[in-house]
Design a protein around this motif. Structure first.
Motif, short mmCIF file in Angstrom:
data_model
loop_
_atom_site.label_atom_id
_atom_site.label_comp_id
_atom_site.label_asym_id
_atom_site.label_seq_id
_atom_site.Cartn_x
_atom_site.Cartn_y
_atom_site.Cartn_z
N LEU A 86 7.80 2.83 4.59
CA LEU A 86 8.97 3.04 3.74
C LEU A 86 8.77 4.28 2.87
O LEU A 86 8.24 4.20 1.76
CB LEU A 86 9.22 1.82 2.85
N PRO A 87 9.17 5.47 3.36
CA PRO A 87 9.15 6.65 2.50
C PRO A 87 10.25 6.57 1.44
O PRO A 87 11.38 6.20 1.74
CB PRO A 87 9.40 7.80 3.48
N LEU A 131 -3.06 4.13 13.08
CA LEU A 131 -3.42 5.22 12.18
C LEU A 131 -3.37 4.77 10.73
O LEU A 131 -4.28 5.04 9.94
CB LEU A 131 -2.47 6.41 12.42
N CYS A 132 -2.30 4.06 10.36
CA CYS A 132 -2.15 3.59 8.98
C CYS A 132 -3.18 2.52 8.64
O CYS A 132 -3.73 2.50 7.53
CB CYS A 132 -0.74 3.07 8.75
N ASP A 133 -3.46 1.64 9.59
CA ASP A 133 -4.47 0.61 9.35
C ASP A 133 -5.84 1.24 9.10
O ASP A 133 -6.61 0.77 8.25
CB ASP A 133 -4.54 -0.34 10.54
N CYS A 163 5.08 7.22 0.09
CA CYS A 163 5.25 6.63 1.41
C CYS A 163 4.54 5.28 1.41
O CYS A 163 3.31 5.21 1.51
CB CYS A 163 4.69 7.54 2.50
N PHE A 164 5.32 4.21 1.27
CA PHE A 164 4.75 2.87 1.15
C PHE A 164 4.59 2.21 2.52
O PHE A 164 5.31 2.52 3.47
CB PHE A 164 5.66 1.99 0.28
N HIS A 165 3.65 1.28 2.58
CA HIS A 165 3.47 0.44 3.76
C HIS A 165 3.33 -1.01 3.30
O HIS A 165 2.50 -1.31 2.45
CB HIS A 165 2.22 0.86 4.54
N VAL A 166 4.18 -1.86 3.85
CA VAL A 166 4.06 -3.29 3.60
C VAL A 166 3.02 -3.84 4.57
O VAL A 166 3.09 -3.58 5.77
CB VAL A 166 5.41 -4.01 3.77
N VAL A 167 2.07 -4.60 4.03
CA VAL A 167 0.91 -5.03 4.81
C VAL A 167 0.82 -6.56 4.82
O VAL A 167 1.13 -7.21 3.81
CB VAL A 167 -0.38 -4.42 4.20
N PHE A 225 0.86 -1.17 0.00
CA PHE A 225 0.00 0.00 0.00
C PHE A 225 0.90 1.23 0.00
O PHE A 225 2.08 1.14 0.33
CB PHE A 225 -0.90 0.02 1.24
N GLY A 226 0.35 2.38 -0.35
CA GLY A 226 1.16 3.58 -0.32
C GLY A 226 0.34 4.85 -0.45
O GLY A 226 -0.73 4.86 -1.06
#
Length: 525
Positions: free
Chosen positions: A508-509, A490-492, A436-440, A384-385
């Motif tokens: 991961l920005p 917050l991200c979730d 700004c990525f997020h590994v989920v 996600f990002g």
């Protein structure tokens, strides 16, 4: 604290997981590498090739080539020195210096160690430790251990056809001294990032590799002479030039094998090593988690059942298929670093974003023992990002749909200030970051299939994806900074992950950057 509470807290509420009175004693910090004493040493060549462009033709390596390979995987590659002001008047400053490697590590503490079982012509067959401080191999056990390792893997790999096998271990104290119980989460991610570097490097050297997350832990630690209370192997990666040796879902033709019976076959070994710390504090929760994750019988090995594909919502924004990056891995590794306040906002082209996404998908397709290689399965970790200032893409939060190479919007708008508010430290200015990525991953970390071992496996798979993204970013003129100091809840909520029983594993920005004001020197031979 129960193990479930521990894992919940180190992910969602770290203040409850760690000692609130924890003080980091930097004067008594451990070395970032393990130093054995009194072992037979085999020096490795310092004449390292300065380029790694096209993958080489498969060929069993000699000792010289093994030295090159290990240096690119985990060798000391750079010395750096930075100055930090201690007050707003700039009257005083503190120098920080470190020895860097191509694979990043939380706090540059590098909790991992590398061991190899080698069978090449100009070296006695046996088990070796990679002494990266001196770029040499140290002999721990001499002999042929094909059968022992194969049985510890449940006879799912033709070890006899491999010229080498890598064992990636974690030394608990090396980052526990700073991060307390939070170190457990970091150790899995750091291991995964290193594994990502191993996978990339094996491809360039023309080797075939496969990742084994499941093995008889006590038997492997016994083979390497490791104390379970101090260090434990997290992953095994056989190397070969014969691509038909893999049998991840094979059954043990010799029946069930246990760690206890394998350990009885070899005498115990123990060697002196130096960690520098005069006082090593206890880490009981890390020991409990490690022991709860052990597999003592090949009967416990499992594959993760295939899940029904989710129907992703949101109108897809299709990305262009671009030519896969053809680059010099050595140059990409040298340029990679983790910007702090060095990010500079710039416009990201659609082709740059497409390249990043395509390269990321490559990390989902590596040989491993968690899935049936004959069945196409959805990736276990997702990407996600939050995107800002990307050509042709509205600002917003997105999920990357690997099946059609497209983005699906989850939450429109500019979320940079929201993400900045969730940072535990102000060490990165997210207003200067376009991606700004997020590994989920799944909240239950495959517990039904793999038990508590599933947690560290999930962290490792997230780390593999992170390293793939970091290298891809460096190849197109950007860089990224992996972060765990972010508000997971917050991200979730931003990505509506709670509805799908998923959670954000790492932030991961990625973006453009200015040159950092530091002194650095290459340690290339």
């Amino acid at each position: 604290m129960t193990l479930d509470e521990f894992l919940y807290n180190i992910h969602f509420d770290i203040d409850k997981a760690s000692d609130p009175n924890w003080q980091v004693d930097w004067d008594d910090a451990p070395l970032p590498y393990k130093l054995y004493s009194g072992l037979p040493a085999i020096p490795l060549s310092y004449e390292i090739p300065i380029t790694l462009e096209e993958p080489e033709a498969p060929k069993t390596p000699d000792l010289r080539r093994i030295g090159h390979f290990l240096w690119y995987v985990y060798g000391l590659t750079q010395f750096s020195q930075s100055a930090f002001t201690l007050d707003t008047c700039y009257n005083s400053a503190e120098l920080m210096q470190s020895y860097r490697r191509f694979a990043p590590s939380g706090g540059a503490l590098y909790p991992n160690e590398l061991y190899m079982y080698l069978k090449i012509e100009d070296l006695p067959a046996g088990i070796y430790h990679y002494d990266l401080a001196h770029h040499r191999l140290l002999l721990l056990r001499e002999g042929n251990f094909d059968s022992y390792i194969a049985r510890a893997l449940g006879n799912r790999c033709a070890v006899s056809a491999c010229f080498g096998t890598i064992f990636v271990s974690t030394m608990f104290w090396k980052n526990f001294f700073k991060y307390n119980n939070f170190a457990y989460r970091l150790q899995g991610l750091d291991t995964g990032v290193l594994m990502g570097q191993i996978i990339e490097t094996t491809n360039r050297f023309g080797f075939e590799s496969g990742v084994y997350f499941q093995f008889l832990d006590r038997a492997i630690n016994h083979l390497l002479g490791l104390s379970d209370q101090e260090e434990s192997v997290y992953a095994i990666i056989p190397l070969t030039v014969e691509p038909t040796i893999w049998s991840f879902n094979g059954k043990d033709s010799e029946g069930i094998v246990t760690a206890a019976e394998l350990c009885r076959e070899l005498p115990a070994i123990q060697f002196n090593h130096y960690v520098r710390s005069r006082t090593v504090k206890e880490y009981p929760m890390l020991i409990k988690m490690n022991e709860a994750s052990f597999q003592d019988s090949t009967q416990l090995f499992r594959q993760i059942p295939e899940k029904d594909s989710e129907n992703l919502k949101g109108q897809p924004i299709y990305l262009p298929y671009v030519k896969r990056l053809s680059n010099d891995l050595a140059s990409v590794c040298r340029k990679r670093f983790s910007p702090d306040m060095d990010f500079v906002l710039g416009k990201v082209s659609l082709s740059q974003l497409a390249n990043l996404m395509q390269e990321a998908t490559g990390s989902f397709k590596y040989r491993n023992d968690l899935e049936d290689p004959n069945i196409e399965q959805d990736p276990r970790v997702l990407l996600f990002g939050c995107l800002y200032n990307v050509e042709g893409i509205p600002n917003g939060g997105y999920q990357y749909d690997i099946t059609v190479h497209a983005l699906r919007q989850v939450h429109e708008g500019d979320h940079r200030l929201l993400l900045q508010s969730g940072m535990s430290l102000d060490n990165v200015n997210l207003l200067q970051v376009p991606l700004c990525f997020h590994v989920v991953g799944d909240k239950d970390y495959y517990k039904a299939s793999l038990g508590y071992r599933g947690y560290r496996i999930q962290q490792m798979e997230a780390g593999i994806l992170v390293q793939r993204l970091l290298l891809a970013a460096s190849a197109i003129g950007m860089n990224g900074h992996p972060l765990l100091g972010f508000d997971v809840n917050l991200c979730d909520e931003l990505y509506k992950l709670v509805l799908h029983e998923k959670t954000s594993l790492i932030q991961l920005p990625i973006g453009f950057y200015r040159n950092r004001p530091w002194l650095k020197g290459s340690l290339h031979g």
